[in-house]
Design a protein around this motif. Structure first.
Motif, mmCIF file in Angstrom:
data_model
loop_
_atom_site.group_PDB
_atom_site.id
_atom_site.type_symbol
_atom_site.label_atom_id
_atom_site.label_comp_id
_atom_site.label_asym_id
_atom_site.label_seq_id
_atom_site.Cartn_x
_atom_site.Cartn_y
_atom_site.Cartn_z
ATOM 1 N N ALA A 97 -55.079 52.988 86.824
ATOM 2 C CA ALA A 97 -54.010 52.318 85.978
ATOM 3 C C ALA A 97 -52.775 52.376 86.972
ATOM 4 N N VAL A 98 -52.318 53.396 87.451
ATOM 5 C CA VAL A 98 -51.144 53.939 88.158
ATOM 6 C C VAL A 98 -51.108 52.895 89.341
ATOM 7 N N PHE A 99 -51.893 52.691 90.394
ATOM 8 C CA PHE A 99 -51.732 51.966 91.574
ATOM 9 C C PHE A 99 -52.177 50.601 91.125
ATOM 10 N N GLY A 100 -52.895 50.215 90.116
ATOM 11 C CA GLY A 100 -53.092 48.872 89.769
ATOM 12 C C GLY A 100 -51.667 48.284 88.928
ATOM 13 N N GLY A 101 -50.794 49.077 88.255
ATOM 14 C CA GLY A 101 -49.838 48.558 87.750
ATOM 15 C C GLY A 101 -48.737 48.457 88.895
ATOM 16 N N LEU A 102 -48.688 49.179 89.722
ATOM 17 C CA LEU A 102 -47.816 48.760 91.202
ATOM 18 C C LEU A 102 -48.288 47.760 91.882
ATOM 19 N N ALA A 103 -49.561 47.411 91.860
ATOM 20 C CA ALA A 103 -50.039 46.098 92.694
ATOM 21 C C ALA A 103 -49.717 45.079 91.867
ATOM 22 N N LEU A 104 -49.774 44.942 90.779
ATOM 23 C CA LEU A 104 -49.245 43.906 89.907
ATOM 24 C C LEU A 104 -47.760 43.571 89.826
ATOM 25 N N TRP A 105 -47.121 44.705 90.157
ATOM 26 C CA TRP A 105 -45.530 44.200 90.351
ATOM 27 C C TRP A 105 -45.377 43.694 91.664
#
Length: 231
Positions: A97-105
């Motif tokens: 979730a942490v790196f997925g959230g950054l990827a979405l940004w």
């Protein structure tokens, strides 16, 4: 390295809080689930909007559940294989979730396909780094190596840099560059760690095979084995 020293320090600090939760009737599994839910929500709500400061603060608060649940289980004498499995599995969910959230940004308003790819690489490599150790241990190897960047290092580097990068919205100029730098550091460090673990497992497997001696030669099974044609 951070796992060893930081975990010992925070375990002592959080022991009274863990004892309080036990007295209130809260179970370690409930803390694990709530903590993971908080990390996932913080990462997927704040990070894709570029709210790095509040995202990092929210995630950090819930990350401590990873220390509290184990502390509670030890105090209550209820440590179990199920608890260890649940904790380890949900750790992978939280990291994703942490790196997925950054990827979405970076795929959206962050407008950088390269950094989106780096964030996805951090997500994937972190999962594989954890898998190599778990898989090596599952086949009976000690896997006596931690590596350059473990889970604690990945989270600390990422969350600290994200929190600081969030100050750019409060008027601090150019500090946002810390987050891309951190992602590159985590990506390279994870790659090095993966290589370290793979090399270690290969060496330990070769040593274990040599100590066990040569196996039976092809076609040298018993008559019963040779006569069995079932797959």
């Amino acid at each position: 390295m951070l796992n060893k020293y930081a975990r010992a320090f925070f375990t002592r600090v959080l022991t009274p809080f863990a004892a309080l939760l036990l007295r209130l009737g809260v179970s370690p599994d409930a803390v694990t689930l709530i903590g993971t839910g908080g990390v996932v929500a913080g990462a997927l709500v704040f990070f894709p909007q570029g709210e790095f400061f509040w995202g990092a603060v929210t995630i950090t608060l819930f990350v401590f559940s990873d220390l509290i649940d184990g502390n509670m289980a030890r105090q209550a004498g209820t440590s179990s294989r199920w608890g260890a499995f649940l904790d380890s599995t949900l750790d992978r969910v939280a990291d994703a979730a942490v790196f997925g959230g950054l990827a979405l940004w970076y795929a959206g308003r962050g407008d950088s396909i390269l950094l989106c790819a780096v964030a996805i690489f951090c997500l994937a490599s972190g999962q594989v780094v954890s898998y190599t150790k778990a898989r090596g241990e599952s086949i009976g190897l000690p896997v006596r190596v931690n590596g350059l960047v473990e889970r604690a290092e990945r989270l600390v580097i990422t969350l600290v840099s994200a929190g600081l990068a969030g100050f750019e919205k409060f008027g601090v100029p150019h500090i946002g560059v810390l987050l891309p730098i951190a992602l590159w550091v985590v990506a390279v460090g994870s790659l090095v760690t993966l290589a370290q673990r793979v090399v270690t497992v290969r060496r330990e497997a070769a040593e274990a095979d040599a100590a066990a001696g040569p196996g039976p030669e092809p076609g040298s099974g018993t008559g019963a084995e040779q006569g069995s044609g079932s797959a």
